[in-house]
Design an enzyme around this catalytic site. Structure first.
Site, PDB file in Angstrom:
ATOM      1  N   ASP A  59       0.837  -1.201   0.000  1.00 28.17           N
ATOM      2  CA  ASP A  59       0.000   0.000   0.000  1.00 28.17           C
ATOM      3  C   ASP A  59       0.874   1.253   0.000  1.00 28.17           C
ATOM      4  OD1 ASP A  59      -2.352   1.684   0.396  1.00 28.17           O
ATOM      5  OD2 ASP A  59      -1.725   1.825   2.485  1.00 28.17           O
ATOM      6  N   GLU A  86      -2.266  -5.164  -3.476  1.00 23.67           N
ATOM      7  CA  GLU A  86      -1.289  -4.397  -2.701  1.00 23.67           C
ATOM      8  C   GLU A  86      -0.226  -5.324  -2.118  1.00 23.67           C
ATOM      9  OE1 GLU A  86      -3.908  -0.577  -1.148  1.00 23.67           O
ATOM     10  OE2 GLU A  86      -3.902  -2.416   0.041  1.00 23.67           O
TER      11      GLU A  86
END
Length: 248
Positions: free
Chosen positions: A68, A137
């Site tokens: 992320d 992610e």
């Protein structure tokens, strides 16, 4: 070259199922995999994760956390370079359109990553959509740990941004964040309001400040040169905080 040869040697001892998985990951990332274990971990949802001797679930959540951060930074830097004369608000809006949960969920399915995800089917009758974006992610995190920053940056720019996003289209696509947030609140039977906090006057501009309030709980603050723009900014920021709840 040495790492490439060692990786190729290790891959000779993989099972047929593992080689199929390896080929799928290399097709998605466009890169040779060195550490297969990282990518297995990237698609291992917490519902299917075993607990190791440290008492920690061996799931993709740590890689998701890392990915992320790396994804957001690379996208931000890419947009910063591509649009040298655009302000922070413009860059933030375009970045949000690329890395928001809904977009990542869709992209994960588009590239076939959803077919590789492991989760506990008894816990979920239907796989929650948020798992798709979370795993993407985590995949970014795995590439970063396996290949380093430059290779990971190449993966993000070439295989994610350039391959799946038309920046001109994103620029001209208007997202009504306020309507989306209100629609979610109504669906969940929540009371929502947009409170104008103050008006900051300066010689050159007037800036409105708006805060989202949901069921008497305050959320994010937005800013804009009009009340409408401030409300949209506050809604966008709140959606980013609530994105997993909204997408489920």
């Amino acid at each position: 070259m040495l790492f490439r040869n060692l990786a190729s040697l290790r891959h000779l001892f993989l099972s047929k199922k593992e080689r199929v998985f390896l080929n799928a990951i290399q097709s998605i990332t466009g890169q040779l995999v060195y550490n297969v274990g990282l990518y297995k971990l990237a698609v291992n949802h917490s519902s299917a994760a075993a607990v190791n001797f440290h008492g920690i679930k061996e799931s993709n959540e740590r890689l998701e956390y890392l990915g992320d951060a790396v994804l957001g930074m690379v996208v931000a830097d890419y947009l910063f370079t591509q649009f040298p004369f655009k302000d922070e608000g413009f860059l933030t809006e375009i970045r949000s359109k690329i890395v928001n949960r809904e977009s990542l969920n869709l992209l994960s399915r588009k590239i076939g990553l959803n077919q590789l995800i492991k989760y506990h089917k008894n816990q979920y009758a239907v796989m929650p959509k948020s798992i798709f974006g979370d795993s993407l992610e985590a995949l970014v995190g795995a590439v970063y740990r396996d290949k380093g920053f430059l290779k990971c940056r190449k993966f993000i720019i070439e295989k994610i941004i350039l391959a799946h996003y038309d920046l001109d289209e994103l620029i001209h696509t208007t997202t009504n964040h306020k309507s989306k947030l209100i629609e979610w609140a109504q669906k969940e039977n929540k009371q929502i309001s947009f409170k104008v906090l103050d008006l900051n006057d300066s010689i050159k501009k007037k800036q409105f400040t708006t805060q989202v309030v949901i069921d008497e709980q305050v959320y994010e603050i937005g800013y804009g040169l009009s009340k409408k723009k401030a409300a949209q900014d506050a809604a966008r920021r709140t959606l980013e905080v609530l994105e997993e709840q909204i997408d489920e």
